[in-house]
Design a protein around this motif. Structure first.
Motif, PDB file in Angstrom:
ATOM      1  N   VAL A  95       2.998  11.964   1.216  1.00 37.16           N
ATOM      2  CA  VAL A  95       4.263  12.479   0.687  1.00 37.16           C
ATOM      3  C   VAL A  95       4.905  11.464  -0.259  1.00 37.16           C
ATOM      4  O   VAL A  95       6.124  11.451  -0.443  1.00 37.16           O
ATOM      5  CB  VAL A  95       5.246  12.907   1.811  1.00 37.16           C
ATOM      6  CG1 VAL A  95       4.696  14.098   2.574  1.00 37.16           C
ATOM      7  CG2 VAL A  95       5.586  11.753   2.732  1.00 37.16           C
ATOM      8  N   HIS A  96       4.050  10.623  -0.828  1.00 42.26           N
ATOM      9  CA  HIS A  96       4.477   9.665  -1.857  1.00 42.26           C
ATOM     10  C   HIS A  96       5.611   8.767  -1.387  1.00 42.26           C
ATOM     11  O   HIS A  96       6.608   8.564  -2.094  1.00 42.26           O
ATOM     12  CB  HIS A  96       4.871  10.385  -3.142  1.00 42.26           C
ATOM     13  CG  HIS A  96       3.803  11.325  -3.602  1.00 42.26           C
ATOM     14  ND1 HIS A  96       3.912  12.687  -3.444  1.00 42.26           N
ATOM     15  CD2 HIS A  96       2.598  11.113  -4.155  1.00 42.26           C
ATOM     16  CE1 HIS A  96       2.822  13.259  -3.913  1.00 42.26           C
ATOM     17  NE2 HIS A  96       2.005  12.329  -4.354  1.00 42.26           N
ATOM     18  N   VAL A  97       5.437   8.208  -0.182  1.00 46.17           N
ATOM     19  CA  VAL A  97       6.451   7.341   0.389  1.00 46.17           C
ATOM     20  C   VAL A  97       6.721   6.145  -0.520  1.00 46.17           C
ATOM     21  O   VAL A  97       5.842   5.676  -1.249  1.00 46.17           O
ATOM     22  CB  VAL A  97       6.025   6.863   1.802  1.00 46.17           C
ATOM     23  CG1 VAL A  97       4.884   5.864   1.725  1.00 46.17           C
ATOM     24  CG2 VAL A  97       7.189   6.272   2.561  1.00 46.17           C
ATOM     25  N   SER A  98       7.942   5.680  -0.480  1.00 49.07           N
ATOM     26  CA  SER A  98       8.297   4.398  -1.090  1.00 49.07           C
ATOM     27  C   SER A  98       9.164   3.649  -0.084  1.00 49.07           C
ATOM     28  O   SER A  98       9.926   4.271   0.668  1.00 49.07           O
ATOM     29  CB  SER A  98       9.040   4.582  -2.412  1.00 49.07           C
ATOM     30  OG  SER A  98      10.284   5.221  -2.207  1.00 49.07           O
TER      31      SER A  98
ATOM     32  N   SER B 240      -0.676   9.866   8.179  1.00 42.42           N
ATOM     33  CA  SER B 240      -0.268   9.352   6.874  1.00 42.42           C
ATOM     34  C   SER B 240      -0.416  10.399   5.774  1.00 42.42           C
ATOM     35  O   SER B 240       0.444  10.519   4.900  1.00 42.42           O
ATOM     36  CB  SER B 240      -1.072   8.101   6.516  1.00 42.42           C
ATOM     37  OG  SER B 240      -0.709   7.630   5.245  1.00 42.42           O
ATOM     38  N   ASP B 241      -1.507  11.168   5.814  1.00 45.07           N
ATOM     39  CA  ASP B 241      -1.716  12.207   4.801  1.00 45.07           C
ATOM     40  C   ASP B 241      -0.592  13.242   4.817  1.00 45.07           C
ATOM     41  O   ASP B 241      -0.240  13.799   3.774  1.00 45.07           O
ATOM     42  CB  ASP B 241      -3.052  12.921   5.020  1.00 45.07           C
ATOM     43  CG  ASP B 241      -4.257  12.080   4.636  1.00 45.07           C
ATOM     44  OD1 ASP B 241      -4.092  11.001   4.018  1.00 45.07           O
ATOM     45  OD2 ASP B 241      -5.387  12.510   4.965  1.00 45.07           O
ATOM     46  N   LYS B 242      -0.011  13.480   5.988  1.00 47.11           N
ATOM     47  CA  LYS B 242       1.033  14.493   6.120  1.00 47.11           C
ATOM     48  C   LYS B 242       2.449  13.931   6.019  1.00 47.11           C
ATOM     49  O   LYS B 242       3.365  14.652   5.600  1.00 47.11           O
ATOM     50  CB  LYS B 242       0.895  15.205   7.467  1.00 47.11           C
ATOM     51  CG  LYS B 242      -0.382  16.004   7.588  1.00 47.11           C
ATOM     52  CD  LYS B 242      -0.536  16.560   8.987  1.00 47.11           C
ATOM     53  CE  LYS B 242      -1.889  17.253   9.129  1.00 47.11           C
ATOM     54  NZ  LYS B 242      -2.181  17.577  10.526  1.00 47.11           N
ATOM     55  N   GLU B 243       2.626  12.631   6.409  1.00 53.73           N
ATOM     56  CA  GLU B 243       3.994  12.143   6.578  1.00 53.73           C
ATOM     57  C   GLU B 243       4.285  10.788   5.946  1.00 53.73           C
ATOM     58  O   GLU B 243       5.422  10.307   6.051  1.00 53.73           O
ATOM     59  CB  GLU B 243       4.319  12.072   8.075  1.00 53.73           C
ATOM     60  CG  GLU B 243       4.210  13.413   8.765  1.00 53.73           C
ATOM     61  CD  GLU B 243       4.626  13.370  10.206  1.00 53.73           C
ATOM     62  OE1 GLU B 243       5.666  12.757  10.502  1.00 53.73           O
ATOM     63  OE2 GLU B 243       3.907  13.943  11.048  1.00 53.73           O
TER      64      GLU B 243
ATOM     65  N   ALA C  67       0.833  -1.206   0.000  1.00 51.96           N
ATOM     66  CA  ALA C  67       0.000   0.000   0.000  1.00 51.96           C
ATOM     67  C   ALA C  67       0.866   1.254   0.000  1.00 51.96           C
ATOM     68  O   ALA C  67       0.568   2.226  -0.704  1.00 51.96           O
ATOM     69  CB  ALA C  67      -0.940   0.003   1.202  1.00 51.96           C
ATOM     70  N   ALA C  68       1.944   1.235   0.782  1.00 55.72           N
ATOM     71  CA  ALA C  68       2.855   2.380   0.799  1.00 55.72           C
ATOM     72  C   ALA C  68       3.446   2.607  -0.592  1.00 55.72           C
ATOM     73  O   ALA C  68       3.443   3.734  -1.097  1.00 55.72           O
ATOM     74  CB  ALA C  68       3.957   2.156   1.829  1.00 55.72           C
ATOM     75  N   ASN C  69       3.929   1.549  -1.206  1.00 59.87           N
ATOM     76  CA  ASN C  69       4.576   1.687  -2.513  1.00 59.87           C
ATOM     77  C   ASN C  69       3.605   2.042  -3.627  1.00 59.87           C
ATOM     78  O   ASN C  69       4.014   2.610  -4.640  1.00 59.87           O
ATOM     79  CB  ASN C  69       5.359   0.422  -2.852  1.00 59.87           C
ATOM     80  CG  ASN C  69       6.627   0.323  -2.022  1.00 59.87           C
ATOM     81  OD1 ASN C  69       7.226   1.327  -1.659  1.00 59.87           O
ATOM     82  ND2 ASN C  69       7.014  -0.890  -1.693  1.00 59.87           N
ATOM     83  N   LYS C  70       2.325   1.757  -3.441  1.00 66.46           N
ATOM     84  CA  LYS C  70       1.302   2.139  -4.424  1.00 66.46           C
ATOM     85  C   LYS C  70       0.638   3.467  -4.046  1.00 66.46           C
ATOM     86  O   LYS C  70      -0.256   3.932  -4.746  1.00 66.46           O
ATOM     87  CB  LYS C  70       0.232   1.048  -4.517  1.00 66.46           C
ATOM     88  CG  LYS C  70       0.734  -0.241  -5.102  1.00 66.46           C
ATOM     89  CD  LYS C  70      -0.348  -1.302  -5.058  1.00 66.46           C
ATOM     90  CE  LYS C  70       0.183  -2.631  -5.556  1.00 66.46           C
ATOM     91  NZ  LYS C  70      -0.805  -3.711  -5.382  1.00 66.46           N
ATOM     92  N   ASN C  71       1.043   4.028  -2.902  1.00 61.51           N
ATOM     93  CA  ASN C  71       0.421   5.231  -2.346  1.00 61.51           C
ATOM     94  C   ASN C  71      -1.091   5.057  -2.249  1.00 61.51           C
ATOM     95  O   ASN C  71      -1.867   5.954  -2.575  1.00 61.51           O
ATOM     96  CB  ASN C  71       0.788   6.474  -3.148  1.00 61.51           C
ATOM     97  CG  ASN C  71       2.257   6.832  -3.015  1.00 61.51           C
ATOM     98  OD1 ASN C  71       2.831   7.437  -3.875  1.00 61.51           O
ATOM     99  ND2 ASN C  71       2.884   6.459  -1.911  1.00 61.51           N
TER     100      ASN C  71
ATOM    101  N   GLY D  82      10.678   9.233  -1.237  1.00 65.12           N
ATOM    102  CA  GLY D  82       9.478  10.042  -1.401  1.00 65.12           C
ATOM    103  C   GLY D  82       9.779  11.506  -1.166  1.00 65.12           C
ATOM    104  O   GLY D  82      10.929  11.938  -1.187  1.00 65.12           O
ATOM    105  N   ASP D  83       8.719  12.266  -0.898  1.00 71.76           N
ATOM    106  CA  ASP D  83       8.844  13.709  -0.704  1.00 71.76           C
ATOM    107  C   ASP D  83       8.947  14.112   0.762  1.00 71.76           C
ATOM    108  O   ASP D  83       8.844  15.289   1.089  1.00 71.76           O
ATOM    109  CB  ASP D  83       7.645  14.426  -1.342  1.00 71.76           C
ATOM    110  CG  ASP D  83       7.568  14.182  -2.842  1.00 71.76           C
ATOM    111  OD1 ASP D  83       8.628  13.988  -3.475  1.00 71.76           O
ATOM    112  OD2 ASP D  83       6.446  14.170  -3.377  1.00 71.76           O
ATOM    113  N   GLY D  84       9.132  13.133   1.640  1.00 70.48           N
ATOM    114  CA  GLY D  84       9.297  13.406   3.067  1.00 70.48           C
ATOM    115  C   GLY D  84      10.664  12.903   3.505  1.00 70.48           C
ATOM    116  O   GLY D  84      11.662  13.128   2.823  1.00 70.48           O
ATOM    117  N   PHE D  85      10.689  12.189   4.633  1.00 66.38           N
ATOM    118  CA  PHE D  85      11.927  11.592   5.124  1.00 66.38           C
ATOM    119  C   PHE D  85      12.484  10.639   4.078  1.00 66.38           C
ATOM    120  O   PHE D  85      11.748   9.880   3.456  1.00 66.38           O
ATOM    121  CB  PHE D  85      11.671  10.823   6.424  1.00 66.38           C
ATOM    122  CG  PHE D  85      12.856  10.028   6.882  1.00 66.38           C
ATOM    123  CD1 PHE D  85      13.871  10.627   7.600  1.00 66.38           C
ATOM    124  CD2 PHE D  85      12.964   8.675   6.569  1.00 66.38           C
ATOM    125  CE1 PHE D  85      14.971   9.897   8.012  1.00 66.38           C
ATOM    126  CE2 PHE D  85      14.066   7.935   6.970  1.00 66.38           C
ATOM    127  CZ  PHE D  85      15.074   8.547   7.699  1.00 66.38           C
TER     128      PHE D  85
END
Length: 107
Positions: free
Chosen positions: A58-61, A51-54, A15-19, A82-85
């Motif tokens: 932020v398109h985590v992978s 999750s919506d913020k972090e 789910a994370a990798n598929k956002n 992604g666009d976060g950490f």
């Protein structure tokens, strides 16, 4: 070292990798908890806000580099993008049946 993940943990990774926010949220128990470096988010609404913020927002992978199981807790070492950490992290999971009861994130 164990390499196969239980289905609920694999669902989090996928789910994370598929956002896919819905799939991510649906895998948690009703009182599920995300512990992100000591900040706890309990229940779907709180996890969604986090999750919506972090995370998904932020398109985590997650590129899994290691998996281990000890005393019923699964640890997934992954390189986060992604666009976060960005960087290496450890994700510890407690599973309750077909769902995740707790996901703890540490370096």
């Amino acid at each position: 070292m164990t390499t196969a993940l239980p289905a609920p943990v694999q669902t989090v990774i996928d789910a994370a990798n598929k956002n896919d926010s819905d799939a991510f949220l649906d895998v948690f128990t009703q009182e599920g908890v995300v512990d992100d470096w000591g900040r706890e988010f309990r229940g779907r609404a709180a996890i969604k806000d986090w999750s919506d913020k972090e995370f998904i927002g932020v398109h985590v992978s997650l590129k899994v580099t290691e998996v281990a199981e000890r005393a019923g807790e699964w640890t997934v070492t992954a390189t986060v993008g992604g666009d976060g950490f960005n960087g290496p992290s450890h994700f510890m999971f407690r599973v309750d049946g077909s769902q995740v009861a707790r996901m703890t994130i540490r370096e």
